[in-house]
Design a protein around this motif. Structure first.
Motif, PDB file in Angstrom:
ATOM      1  N   LEU A  79       0.836  -1.197   0.000  1.00  0.00           N
ATOM      2  CA  LEU A  79       0.000   0.000   0.000  1.00  0.00           C
ATOM      3  C   LEU A  79       0.876   1.254   0.000  1.00  0.00           C
ATOM      4  CD1 LEU A  79      -2.762   1.243  -0.056  1.00  0.00           C
ATOM      5  CD2 LEU A  79      -2.833   1.076   2.445  1.00  0.00           C
ATOM      6  N   THR A  80       1.937   1.255   0.819  1.00  0.00           N
ATOM      7  CA  THR A  80       2.854   2.400   0.819  1.00  0.00           C
ATOM      8  C   THR A  80       3.533   2.533  -0.531  1.00  0.00           C
ATOM      9  OG1 THR A  80       3.206   2.326   3.203  1.00  0.00           O
ATOM     10  CG2 THR A  80       4.941   3.367   1.886  1.00  0.00           C
ATOM     11  N   ALA A  81       4.007   1.429  -1.097  1.00  0.00           N
ATOM     12  CA  ALA A  81       4.649   1.472  -2.421  1.00  0.00           C
ATOM     13  C   ALA A  81       3.658   1.947  -3.488  1.00  0.00           C
ATOM     14  CB  ALA A  81       5.209   0.099  -2.781  1.00  0.00           C
ATOM     15  N   TRP A  82       2.427   1.513  -3.392  1.00  0.00           N
ATOM     16  CA  TRP A  82       1.367   1.954  -4.311  1.00  0.00           C
ATOM     17  C   TRP A  82       1.219   3.472  -4.240  1.00  0.00           C
ATOM     18  CZ3 TRP A  82      -1.503   0.017  -8.158  1.00  0.00           C
ATOM     19  CH2 TRP A  82      -2.756   0.586  -8.463  1.00  0.00           C
ATOM     20  N   ASN A  83       1.209   3.996  -3.008  1.00  0.00           N
ATOM     21  CA  ASN A  83       1.048   5.436  -2.814  1.00  0.00           C
ATOM     22  C   ASN A  83       2.299   6.232  -3.178  1.00  0.00           C
ATOM     23  OD1 ASN A  83      -1.638   5.271  -1.979  1.00  0.00           O
ATOM     24  ND2 ASN A  83      -1.033   4.822   0.112  1.00  0.00           N
ATOM     25  N   LEU A  84       3.461   5.594  -3.166  1.00  0.00           N
ATOM     26  CA  LEU A  84       4.710   6.256  -3.563  1.00  0.00           C
ATOM     27  C   LEU A  84       4.918   6.237  -5.079  1.00  0.00           C
ATOM     28  CD1 LEU A  84       7.164   5.059  -0.781  1.00  0.00           C
ATOM     29  CD2 LEU A  84       6.501   7.421  -1.282  1.00  0.00           C
ATOM     30  N   GLY A  85       4.016   5.618  -5.816  1.00  0.00           N
ATOM     31  CA  GLY A  85       4.135   5.632  -7.269  1.00  0.00           C
ATOM     32  C   GLY A  85       3.686   4.373  -7.970  1.00  0.00           C
ATOM     33  N   GLY A  86       3.460   3.312  -7.224  1.00  0.00           N
ATOM     34  CA  GLY A  86       3.004   2.073  -7.854  1.00  0.00           C
ATOM     35  C   GLY A  86       1.749   2.280  -8.675  1.00  0.00           C
ATOM     36  N   GLN A  87       0.860   3.141  -8.177  1.00  0.00           N
ATOM     37  CA  GLN A  87      -0.388   3.423  -8.884  1.00  0.00           C
ATOM     38  C   GLN A  87      -0.101   4.007 -10.264  1.00  0.00           C
ATOM     39  OE1 GLN A  87      -3.008   6.029  -6.756  1.00  0.00           O
ATOM     40  NE2 GLN A  87      -4.743   5.546  -8.078  1.00  0.00           N
ATOM     41  N   ARG A  88       0.884   4.890 -10.350  1.00  0.00           N
ATOM     42  CA  ARG A  88       1.242   5.482 -11.644  1.00  0.00           C
ATOM     43  C   ARG A  88       1.935   4.450 -12.537  1.00  0.00           C
ATOM     44  NH1 ARG A  88       1.419  11.401 -11.369  1.00  0.00           N
ATOM     45  NH2 ARG A  88      -0.147  11.838  -9.790  1.00  0.00           N
ATOM     46  N   LEU A  89       2.769   3.592 -11.935  1.00  0.00           N
ATOM     47  CA  LEU A  89       3.489   2.581 -12.706  1.00  0.00           C
ATOM     48  C   LEU A  89       2.550   1.487 -13.207  1.00  0.00           C
ATOM     49  CD1 LEU A  89       6.711   2.281 -10.524  1.00  0.00           C
ATOM     50  CD2 LEU A  89       6.365   3.641 -12.596  1.00  0.00           C
ATOM     51  N   ALA A  90       1.428   1.295 -12.518  1.00  0.00           N
ATOM     52  CA  ALA A  90       0.453   0.265 -12.902  1.00  0.00           C
ATOM     53  C   ALA A  90      -0.316   0.649 -14.160  1.00  0.00           C
ATOM     54  CB  ALA A  90      -0.520   0.016 -11.744  1.00  0.00           C
ATOM     55  N   LYS A  91      -0.217   1.897 -14.566  1.00  0.00           N
ATOM     56  CA  LYS A  91      -0.834   2.392 -15.808  1.00  0.00           C
ATOM     57  C   LYS A  91      -2.315   2.003 -15.912  1.00  0.00           C
ATOM     58  CE  LYS A  91       3.544   2.458 -18.153  1.00  0.00           C
ATOM     59  NZ  LYS A  91       4.371   2.009 -19.225  1.00  0.00           N
ATOM     60  N   GLY A  92      -3.064   2.329 -14.873  1.00  0.00           N
ATOM     61  CA  GLY A  92      -4.499   2.072 -14.896  1.00  0.00           C
ATOM     62  C   GLY A  92      -4.899   0.719 -14.353  1.00  0.00           C
ATOM     63  N   GLY A  93      -3.921  -0.132 -14.056  1.00  0.00           N
ATOM     64  CA  GLY A  93      -4.235  -1.442 -13.484  1.00  0.00           C
ATOM     65  C   GLY A  93      -4.666  -1.312 -12.034  1.00  0.00           C
ATOM     66  N   THR A  94      -5.181  -2.380 -11.492  1.00  0.00           N
ATOM     67  CA  THR A  94      -5.646  -2.373 -10.110  1.00  0.00           C
ATOM     68  C   THR A  94      -4.499  -2.605  -9.134  1.00  0.00           C
ATOM     69  OG1 THR A  94      -6.042  -4.750 -10.033  1.00  0.00           O
ATOM     70  CG2 THR A  94      -7.870  -3.345 -10.833  1.00  0.00           C
ATOM     71  N   TYR A  95      -4.729  -2.238  -7.903  1.00  0.00           N
ATOM     72  CA  TYR A  95      -3.757  -2.473  -6.834  1.00  0.00           C
ATOM     73  C   TYR A  95      -3.462  -3.964  -6.720  1.00  0.00           C
ATOM     74  CZ  TYR A  95      -2.017  -3.195  -2.110  1.00  0.00           C
ATOM     75  OH  TYR A  95      -1.281  -3.599  -1.032  1.00  0.00           O
ATOM     76  N   ALA A  96      -4.506  -4.796  -6.737  1.00  0.00           N
ATOM     77  CA  ALA A  96      -4.318  -6.244  -6.596  1.00  0.00           C
ATOM     78  C   ALA A  96      -3.465  -6.803  -7.731  1.00  0.00           C
ATOM     79  CB  ALA A  96      -5.670  -6.954  -6.546  1.00  0.00           C
ATOM     80  N   SER A  97      -3.720  -6.375  -8.928  1.00  0.00           N
ATOM     81  CA  SER A  97      -2.951  -6.847 -10.082  1.00  0.00           C
ATOM     82  C   SER A  97      -1.499  -6.384  -9.993  1.00  0.00           C
ATOM     83  CB  SER A  97      -3.589  -6.333 -11.369  1.00  0.00           C
ATOM     84  OG  SER A  97      -2.800  -6.658 -12.483  1.00  0.00           O
ATOM     85  N   TRP A  98      -1.303  -5.114  -9.641  1.00  0.00           N
ATOM     86  CA  TRP A  98       0.049  -4.572  -9.536  1.00  0.00           C
ATOM     87  C   TRP A  98       0.843  -5.284  -8.451  1.00  0.00           C
ATOM     88  CZ3 TRP A  98       2.280  -1.956  -5.380  1.00  0.00           C
ATOM     89  CH2 TRP A  98       3.529  -1.405  -5.634  1.00  0.00           C
ATOM     90  N   SER A  99       0.277  -5.414  -7.262  1.00  0.00           N
ATOM     91  CA  SER A  99       1.019  -6.030  -6.159  1.00  0.00           C
ATOM     92  C   SER A  99       1.277  -7.510  -6.404  1.00  0.00           C
ATOM     93  CB  SER A  99       0.304  -5.810  -4.818  1.00  0.00           C
ATOM     94  OG  SER A  99      -0.979  -6.404  -4.831  1.00  0.00           O
ATOM     95  N   SER A 100       0.351  -8.213  -7.026  1.00  0.00           N
ATOM     96  CA  SER A 100       0.582  -9.637  -7.304  1.00  0.00           C
ATOM     97  C   SER A 100       1.629  -9.817  -8.400  1.00  0.00           C
ATOM     98  CB  SER A 100      -0.723 -10.339  -7.689  1.00  0.00           C
ATOM     99  OG  SER A 100      -1.187  -9.874  -8.944  1.00  0.00           O
ATOM    100  N   GLY A 101       1.930  -8.749  -9.125  1.00  0.00           N
ATOM    101  CA  GLY A 101       2.962  -8.807 -10.157  1.00  0.00           C
ATOM    102  C   GLY A 101       4.356  -9.041  -9.604  1.00  0.00           C
ATOM    103  N   TYR A 102       4.523  -8.934  -8.276  1.00  0.00           N
ATOM    104  CA  TYR A 102       5.815  -9.153  -7.636  1.00  0.00           C
ATOM    105  C   TYR A 102       5.978 -10.577  -7.085  1.00  0.00           C
ATOM    106  CZ  TYR A 102       6.760  -4.187  -7.976  1.00  0.00           C
ATOM    107  OH  TYR A 102       6.995  -2.934  -8.454  1.00  0.00           O
ATOM    108  N   ALA A 103       5.101 -11.465  -7.433  1.00  0.00           N
ATOM    109  CA  ALA A 103       5.073 -12.810  -6.841  1.00  0.00           C
ATOM    110  C   ALA A 103       6.332 -13.635  -7.102  1.00  0.00           C
ATOM    111  CB  ALA A 103       3.844 -13.569  -7.324  1.00  0.00           C
ATOM    112  N   THR A 104       7.050 -13.389  -8.172  1.00  0.00           N
ATOM    113  CA  THR A 104       8.223 -14.218  -8.475  1.00  0.00           C
ATOM    114  C   THR A 104       9.552 -13.496  -8.281  1.00  0.00           C
ATOM    115  OG1 THR A 104       8.162 -13.657 -10.826  1.00  0.00           O
ATOM    116  CG2 THR A 104       6.924 -15.626 -10.126  1.00  0.00           C
ATOM    117  N   THR A 105       9.540 -12.357  -7.612  1.00  0.00           N
ATOM    118  CA  THR A 105      10.779 -11.644  -7.328  1.00  0.00           C
ATOM    119  C   THR A 105      11.156 -11.850  -5.874  1.00  0.00           C
ATOM    120  OG1 THR A 105      10.330  -9.975  -9.004  1.00  0.00           O
ATOM    121  CG2 THR A 105      11.929  -9.401  -7.298  1.00  0.00           C
ATOM    122  N   SER A 106      12.356 -12.350  -5.630  1.00  0.00           N
ATOM    123  CA  SER A 106      12.843 -12.554  -4.265  1.00  0.00           C
ATOM    124  C   SER A 106      13.317 -11.252  -3.652  1.00  0.00           C
ATOM    125  CB  SER A 106      14.009 -13.540  -4.252  1.00  0.00           C
ATOM    126  OG  SER A 106      13.588 -14.797  -4.692  1.00  0.00           O
TER     127      SER A 106
END
Length: 156
Positions: A79-106
């Protein structure tokens, strides 16, 4: 060389939404690099992430925003990362979609190379859960403490 300020942070994170979320990865040795004058060196504790070293010029708020973004992702505070710019980087995508996009990064190791105005130039390495390493280079644009855009190129 000027005085150094030591901060503690953990910076395991995803490179971009396409690179996914930190999980567990293979620990790497800390990187030793000559530190330029007036540099803050951030060395995270050995807690759920490999030892990493990140350099950022102090008192440059735009660079601190990029570091805070990756720190939030590392702590899985999406949520903090989303508010620091994740929302802009998601290019209209949802929070759930954006955050789940990190599932395979250690984890990700971000190095701020330079800052010009509101543009932060970085190198990024993202260790994936399968052990592979993705590397990126590019820039983030920051306005009013928020990442408003990114131009990142995948190198490997």
């Amino acid at each position: 060389m000027g005085p150094k300020k030591w901060l503690t942070a953990t910076l395991a994170a995803g490179a971009l939404a396409s690179c996914a979320v930190p999980n567990q990865g293979t620990a790497l040795p800390a990187v030793t690099v000559a530190v330029p004058p007036n540099t803050i060196v951030i060395q995270p504790p050995a807690v759920a992430a490999p030892p990493r070293t990140v350099y950022v010029t102090p008192s440059v708020p735009v660079a601190q925003t990029v570091i805070a973004f990756y720190d939030a992702i590392n702590r899985r505070d999406f949520l903090t990362a989303w508010n620091l710019g994740g929302q802009r980087l998601a290019k209209g995508g949802t929070y759930a979609s954006w955050s789940s996009g990190y599932a395979t990064t250690s984890w990700a190791d971000v190095t701020v190379r330079s800052v010009s105005g509101n543009t932060v130039y970085v190198d990024l390495s993202a260790r994936q859960t399968d052990g592979s390493l993705r590397t990126f280079s590019g820039s983030y644009t920051v306005s009013d403490g928020v990442i408003t855009g990114a131009k990142m190129k995948r190198l490997s």
